[in-house]
Design an enzyme around this catalytic site. Structure first.
Site, short mmCIF file in Angstrom:
data_model
loop_
_atom_site.label_atom_id
_atom_site.label_comp_id
_atom_site.label_asym_id
_atom_site.label_seq_id
_atom_site.Cartn_x
_atom_site.Cartn_y
_atom_site.Cartn_z
CG LEU A 147 42.59 43.88 32.34
CD1 LEU A 147 43.99 43.65 31.85
CD2 LEU A 147 42.26 42.91 33.44
CG ASP B 43 36.23 37.72 31.45
OD1 ASP B 43 35.63 38.42 30.62
OD2 ASP B 43 35.77 37.45 32.57
CB THR C 153 28.90 40.71 34.55
OG1 THR C 153 29.95 41.54 35.03
CG2 THR C 153 27.56 41.39 34.80
N GLY D 164 48.49 42.40 40.05
CA GLY D 164 47.14 42.09 40.54
C GLY D 164 46.90 40.59 40.51
CB ALA D 165 46.69 38.09 42.62
N GLY D 166 43.44 39.20 41.21
CA GLY D 166 42.00 39.00 41.38
C GLY D 166 41.45 38.10 40.29
CG ASN E 110 33.08 35.40 30.26
OD1 ASN E 110 33.21 34.27 29.77
ND2 ASN E 110 33.50 36.49 29.64
CB SER F 39 27.21 43.20 27.51
OG SER F 39 28.48 42.96 28.07
CE LYS G 169 32.76 38.05 34.93
NZ LYS G 169 34.01 38.61 34.38
CB ALA H 288 40.61 40.62 35.73
P1 NAP Z 1 39.20 41.80 41.94
O1 NAP Z 1 38.99 40.34 41.81
O2 NAP Z 1 38.48 42.56 42.99
O3 NAP Z 1 40.82 42.04 42.16
C1 NAP Z 1 41.32 43.32 42.38
C2 NAP Z 1 42.85 43.31 42.34
O4 NAP Z 1 43.31 44.66 42.45
C3 NAP Z 1 43.50 42.54 43.49
O5 NAP Z 1 44.72 42.00 43.05
C4 NAP Z 1 43.75 43.67 44.52
O6 NAP Z 1 44.82 43.40 45.39
C5 NAP Z 1 44.15 44.80 43.59
N1 NAP Z 1 43.92 46.12 44.20
C6 NAP Z 1 42.73 46.74 44.37
N2 NAP Z 1 42.92 47.95 44.95
C7 NAP Z 1 44.26 48.07 45.14
C8 NAP Z 1 45.08 49.11 45.68
N3 NAP Z 1 44.55 50.26 46.16
N4 NAP Z 1 46.42 48.92 45.71
C9 NAP Z 1 46.96 47.76 45.22
N5 NAP Z 1 46.23 46.75 44.69
C10 NAP Z 1 44.90 46.91 44.67
O7 NAP Z 1 38.87 42.56 40.57
P2 NAP Z 1 38.96 41.99 39.07
O8 NAP Z 1 37.64 41.43 38.68
O9 NAP Z 1 40.17 41.15 38.95
O10 NAP Z 1 39.13 43.35 38.23
C11 NAP Z 1 40.31 44.11 38.33
C12 NAP Z 1 40.32 45.26 37.33
O11 NAP Z 1 40.22 44.77 36.00
C13 NAP Z 1 39.17 46.26 37.49
O12 NAP Z 1 39.69 47.55 37.29
C14 NAP Z 1 38.23 45.91 36.38
O13 NAP Z 1 37.48 47.04 35.95
C15 NAP Z 1 39.21 45.46 35.30
N6 NAP Z 1 38.59 44.55 34.34
C16 NAP Z 1 38.56 44.93 33.04
C17 NAP Z 1 37.99 44.10 32.10
C18 NAP Z 1 37.94 44.51 30.66
O14 NAP Z 1 37.14 43.94 29.91
N7 NAP Z 1 38.77 45.43 30.24
C19 NAP Z 1 37.47 42.85 32.48
C20 NAP Z 1 37.53 42.47 33.84
C21 NAP Z 1 38.11 43.35 34.77
P3 NAP Z 1 44.60 42.59 46.79
O15 NAP Z 1 44.52 41.13 46.40
O16 NAP Z 1 45.80 42.92 47.59
O17 NAP Z 1 43.31 43.10 47.37
#
Ligand code: NAP
Length: 287
Positions: free
Chosen positions: A231, A114, A73, A139-141, A98, A28, A77, A143
């Site tokens: 992403l 975001d 970040t 995915g359900a985190g 954010n 950033s 957040k 992001a």
């Molecule tokens: P988070 O809240 O930790 O969520 C992670 C997600 O990935 C959950 O749904 C988790 O599933 C799933 N996951 C992790 N490891 C896994 C595996 N081995 N097999 C299956 N599912 C798996 O993370 P987040 O903040 O949402 O970020 C997620 C991704 O987005 C990261 O790669 C991050 O770098 C990317 N991101 C990119 C940007 C951008 O600007 N491009 C911005 C934000 C995030 P469970 O719920 O089952 O654990």
């Protein structure tokens, strides 16, 4: 540009920053320093290493030191929401901030750019309209939450969230059900839903460096010729995207999301369009 944003170019020196822990890796500062320079604004955007125990004092520091605003970040957040004077709807519904704007009257307003940034990038780079489309979000985190919110603002036909832990997918679907057609499923139940999808978005970290050979779903289930988005931006093209390309899909990587979440933050701070191309070049150069 976000709605209802007034131009407010400062006349003096402007302070901006990003709060996180760790923070040294953040791209950033490089991206926003170029944005300040390109728009002729005098100022600095600095990395701010803030521990969880120091967050309250750091937020008071925004006011005390006259920062125009900050980005926020991992891991702050969610926790920073409690220290805001006001939350924008985006932050309230997503449950995370954010971007903080320090208004001239002294109030701190929390936004979440975001998901909106992601959708703007998707529309600029891959698909002209989301209206009426069937979308699968893997995915359900954190992001995914922002992205589902921003997608539903665009009136898609449906959003299906697939997750390894199905309860988290169901929780997001339940939180946003008043905004449109949204459901949560286990990743293993994805075949039928993928078959009729127009846009598939990976929001998990599966496929990120160093696990370059992993994909979050069986790529054989991807239909030909749809839009596939990831992403992840390290690598710029994940295995999921390279297989999708072989299937004549339009592919979209995660760099644009990073650039546009920053661009929208910039627009909240100053009310002028962000120099998106220069910001993108700055991030690429910082790799
Ligand atoms: P988070 O809240 O930790 O969520 C992670 C997600 O990935 C959950 O749904 C988790 O599933 C799933 N996951 C992790 N490891 C896994 C595996 N081995 N097999 C299956 N599912 C798996 O993370 P987040 O903040 O949402 O970020 C997620 C991704 O987005 C990261 O790669 C991050 O770098 C990317 N991101 C990119 C940007 C951008 O600007 N491009 C911005 C934000 C995030 P469970 O719920 O089952 O654990």
């Amino acid at each position: 540009m976000p709605n209802k944003v007034q131009e407010r170019k400062p006349s003096g020196y402007t302070l901006l920053g990003v709060m996180g822990d760790p923070i040294a890796h953040s791209k950033s500062p490089a991206m926003h320093q170029i944005a300040l320079q390109e728009t002729g604004l005098q100022g600095s955007y600095v990395p701010l290493h803030v521990s969880p125990e120091g967050l309250d004092a750091a937020v008071r520091g925004i006011k005390a030191m006259g920062f125009r605003g900050v980005n926020v970040t991992i891991p702050h957040k969610v926790e920073i929401m409690a220290f805001m004077d006001e939350l924008d709807d985006s932050a309230k519904l997503i449950g995370a901030v954010n971007t903080v704007v320090h208004e001239e009257d002294g109030r701190l307003i929390g936004y979440n750019t975001d998901g909106i940034g992601y959708v703007r990038s998707l529309k600029e780079e891959a698909v002209s309209s989301i209206e009426g489309k069937h979308i699968v979000v893997i995915g359900a985190g954190g992001a995914a939450r922002g992205i589902v919110y921003a997608l539903l603002l665009e009136s898609p036909a449906s959003v299906t969230i697939l997750n390894r832990t199905v309860e988290r997918a169901e929780m997001i679907a339940s939180d946003f059900k008043s905004m449109g057609q949204v459901q949560g499923l286990a990743t293993g139940d994805s075949q039928q839903v993928l078959l009729r999808s127009d846009i598939v978005i990976n929001t998990t970290s599966v496929g990120m460096h160093p696990n370059l050979h992993e994909t979050p779903i069986d790529p054989a289930d991807l239909p030909e010729g749809i839009v596939v988005s990831d992403l992840i931006y390290n690598p710029l093209e994940t295995k999921l995207l390279s297989i999708a390309k072989e299937k004549n899909c339009v592919i979209h990587g995660g760099l644009g999301m990073f650039v546009y979440q920053g661009a929208i933050a910039f627009e909240h701070w100053f009310g002028i369009p962000a120099p998106v191309n220069a910001m993108r070049r700055a991030v690429l150069q910082s790799f």
